[in-house]
Scaffold this motif. Sequence first.
Motif, short mmCIF file in Angstrom:
data_model
loop_
_atom_site.label_atom_id
_atom_site.label_comp_id
_atom_site.label_asym_id
_atom_site.label_seq_id
_atom_site.Cartn_x
_atom_site.Cartn_y
_atom_site.Cartn_z
N PRO A 2 0.79 -1.23 0.00
CA PRO A 2 0.00 0.00 0.00
C PRO A 2 0.83 1.29 0.00
CG PRO A 2 -0.01 -1.00 2.18
CD PRO A 2 0.65 -1.99 1.25
N CYS A 3 0.28 2.31 -0.67
CA CYS A 3 0.75 3.68 -0.51
C CYS A 3 -0.14 4.30 0.57
CB CYS A 3 0.57 4.47 -1.80
SG CYS A 3 1.37 3.70 -3.21
N GLU A 43 -0.20 14.83 -6.00
CA GLU A 43 0.08 14.31 -7.34
C GLU A 43 1.12 13.20 -7.27
OE1 GLU A 43 -1.34 15.20 -10.18
OE2 GLU A 43 -1.95 17.32 -10.08
N SER A 44 2.19 13.46 -6.52
CA SER A 44 3.26 12.47 -6.48
C SER A 44 2.80 11.24 -5.69
CB SER A 44 4.55 13.09 -5.98
OG SER A 44 4.87 12.67 -4.70
N PHE A 45 1.93 11.44 -4.70
CA PHE A 45 1.39 10.31 -3.92
C PHE A 45 0.58 9.35 -4.79
CE2 PHE A 45 -2.26 8.95 -1.05
CZ PHE A 45 -1.57 7.94 -0.41
N ILE A 46 -0.24 9.91 -5.69
CA ILE A 46 -1.10 9.01 -6.50
C ILE A 46 -0.53 8.74 -7.89
CG2 ILE A 46 -3.26 9.56 -5.33
CD1 ILE A 46 -3.91 11.27 -7.82
N ASP A 47 0.69 9.24 -8.14
CA ASP A 47 1.32 9.03 -9.44
C ASP A 47 1.37 7.54 -9.79
OD1 ASP A 47 2.64 9.75 -11.78
OD2 ASP A 47 4.61 9.35 -10.87
N GLY A 48 0.82 7.17 -10.93
CA GLY A 48 0.82 5.77 -11.34
C GLY A 48 -0.41 4.99 -10.86
N ARG A 105 3.84 7.45 2.60
CA ARG A 105 4.66 6.34 2.16
C ARG A 105 4.33 6.05 0.71
NH1 ARG A 105 6.46 0.38 2.54
NH2 ARG A 105 5.10 -0.13 0.80
N ASN A 106 5.36 6.09 -0.12
CA ASN A 106 5.17 5.97 -1.56
C ASN A 106 5.22 4.52 -2.03
OD1 ASN A 106 5.12 8.88 -2.24
ND2 ASN A 106 7.16 8.78 -1.31
N ALA A 107 4.89 4.34 -3.32
CA ALA A 107 4.84 3.00 -3.91
C ALA A 107 6.21 2.32 -3.88
CB ALA A 107 4.33 3.09 -5.34
N ASP A 108 7.28 3.11 -4.00
CA ASP A 108 8.63 2.51 -4.04
C ASP A 108 9.15 2.17 -2.64
OD1 ASP A 108 9.19 4.94 -2.96
OD2 ASP A 108 10.46 5.65 -4.59
N GLY A 109 8.31 2.36 -1.63
CA GLY A 109 8.71 1.99 -0.28
C GLY A 109 9.36 3.12 0.51
N THR A 110 9.66 4.24 -0.17
CA THR A 110 10.24 5.36 0.56
C THR A 110 9.14 6.12 1.30
OG1 THR A 110 10.00 6.83 -1.34
CG2 THR A 110 12.10 5.67 -1.12
N SER A 111 9.53 6.74 2.42
CA SER A 111 8.57 7.53 3.19
C SER A 111 9.11 8.93 3.38
CB SER A 111 8.33 6.93 4.56
OG SER A 111 8.16 5.55 4.48
N SER A 112 8.21 9.87 3.62
CA SER A 112 8.64 11.22 3.94
C SER A 112 7.71 11.83 4.97
CB SER A 112 8.65 12.08 2.68
OG SER A 112 8.85 13.43 3.05
N LYS A 113 8.34 12.50 5.95
CA LYS A 113 7.54 13.25 6.92
C LYS A 113 7.93 14.72 6.81
CE LYS A 113 7.92 11.15 10.97
NZ LYS A 113 7.16 10.99 12.22
N ASP A 114 8.46 15.05 5.65
CA ASP A 114 9.07 16.35 5.44
C ASP A 114 8.05 17.37 4.91
OD1 ASP A 114 11.21 17.97 5.56
OD2 ASP A 114 12.18 17.26 3.72
N PHE A 115 6.95 17.54 5.63
CA PHE A 115 5.89 18.42 5.12
C PHE A 115 5.57 19.56 6.10
CE2 PHE A 115 5.19 14.23 3.26
CZ PHE A 115 5.16 14.55 1.91
N LEU A 142 -6.63 8.86 7.07
CA LEU A 142 -5.59 7.98 6.54
C LEU A 142 -6.01 7.52 5.14
CD1 LEU A 142 -2.85 6.80 7.59
CD2 LEU A 142 -4.10 4.65 7.92
N PHE A 143 -5.21 7.92 4.15
CA PHE A 143 -5.45 7.56 2.75
C PHE A 143 -4.61 6.34 2.41
CE2 PHE A 143 -7.65 11.40 1.14
CZ PHE A 143 -7.46 12.25 2.22
N VAL A 144 -5.23 5.32 1.84
CA VAL A 144 -4.49 4.10 1.48
C VAL A 144 -4.92 3.63 0.09
CG1 VAL A 144 -3.80 1.80 2.24
CG2 VAL A 144 -4.61 3.43 3.94
N HIS A 145 -3.95 3.39 -0.78
CA HIS A 145 -4.29 2.80 -2.06
C HIS A 145 -3.20 1.80 -2.51
CE1 HIS A 145 -1.98 6.41 -3.57
NE2 HIS A 145 -1.43 5.48 -4.34
N ASP A 146 -3.60 0.93 -3.43
CA ASP A 146 -2.65 0.04 -4.08
C ASP A 146 -3.06 -0.08 -5.54
OD1 ASP A 146 -4.81 -1.69 -4.15
OD2 ASP A 146 -3.97 -3.13 -2.72
#
Length: 292
Positions: free
Chosen positions: A90-91, A192-197, A168-178, A233-237
């Motif tokens: 999941p993202c 946009e980058s969260f739902i990219d793809g 947490r992105n699709a590639d497994g990287t996470s960021s709390k830098d917001f 909490l937003f979750v998609h795959d």
Amino acid sequence: IVQWTPFFQTYRKQRYPWVQLAGHQGNFKAGPDQGTILKKLCPKEEKCFKILMKDVLRPYVPEYKGLVASDDGECSYIQLQDLLGDFVSPCVMDCKIGVRTYLEEELAKAKEKPKLRKDMYEKMCQIDQDAPTDEEHKVKGVTKPRYMVWRETISSTATLGFRIEGVRNADGTSSKDFKTTKTKDHVMEAFESFIDGFPHALTKYIQRLQAIKATLETSDFFNTHEIIGSSLLFVHDRYTANVWLIDFAKTISLPDNVKIDHHSSWRVGNHEDGYLIGVNNLIKIFKTMLEN
Ligand code: ATP
Ligand code: MG
Ligand code: MG
């Protein structure tokens, strides 16, 4: 970039790194039952989940399965449905909702002995050299209540009624830098980058947010509580997408004589939380993304 995985979860014979985007790492553990997690008990939060299990909002929050004692009996946990359980890689995105993230009583307490704080002045300067007033620069200090109110203005919290806590992105990287992601444009870039793809996620998120909004308007729980520091909490795959309300550790029932509409501006003492300001802005931003 951080890896934020307090434990491995096992569900339907799959083993996967669980994702935690906020809070202390020690606050969460794998649950005793399949598809559940444990969160350290906060009595206020447990009270909310009990009410929510009988409210119209029940389908929009993790299922609450009761209290569990820790192995050494030292502390208790609440057992919750693991919202990631039905997803494949999941993202995940945590958006903290509302125009402020502290309780009225926390602000009141900070005002009791408003000492000048050098540490808070310095934190303020680190983010924005122009944030302190001339007077504050002169004394090299700010009061805690001043700092608390200011801090909500560096992200989108004070203006849009929500802020991104972590992704947490699709590639497994996470960021709390917001922490300073503030404008509509910057928030939209992050979405946009969260739902990219995952183009299917956008329409599903909009539909779910609209259902959440409609349900909030008829909920007794929503009508009678001030909801602070709570998140969507937003979750998609690859296959699906969903949104839930989580984190009720700072949600408190309103005093008997106080009514709020979750939409009016907050003034010290009126208890307004701006929850619907946040939900409406999220819907608006996602709809704009759909049109682009
Ligand atoms: P804080 O107050 O700092 O936000 P907290 O300790 O109150 O943290 P939560 O906000 O409830 O904890 O949860 C922290 C993170 O754990 C969330 O951002 C999310 O990534 C994950 N999480 C929480 N509850 C669930 C759940 N039921 N299913 C899946 N993930 C969850
Ligand atoms: Mg939280
Ligand atoms: Mg919390």
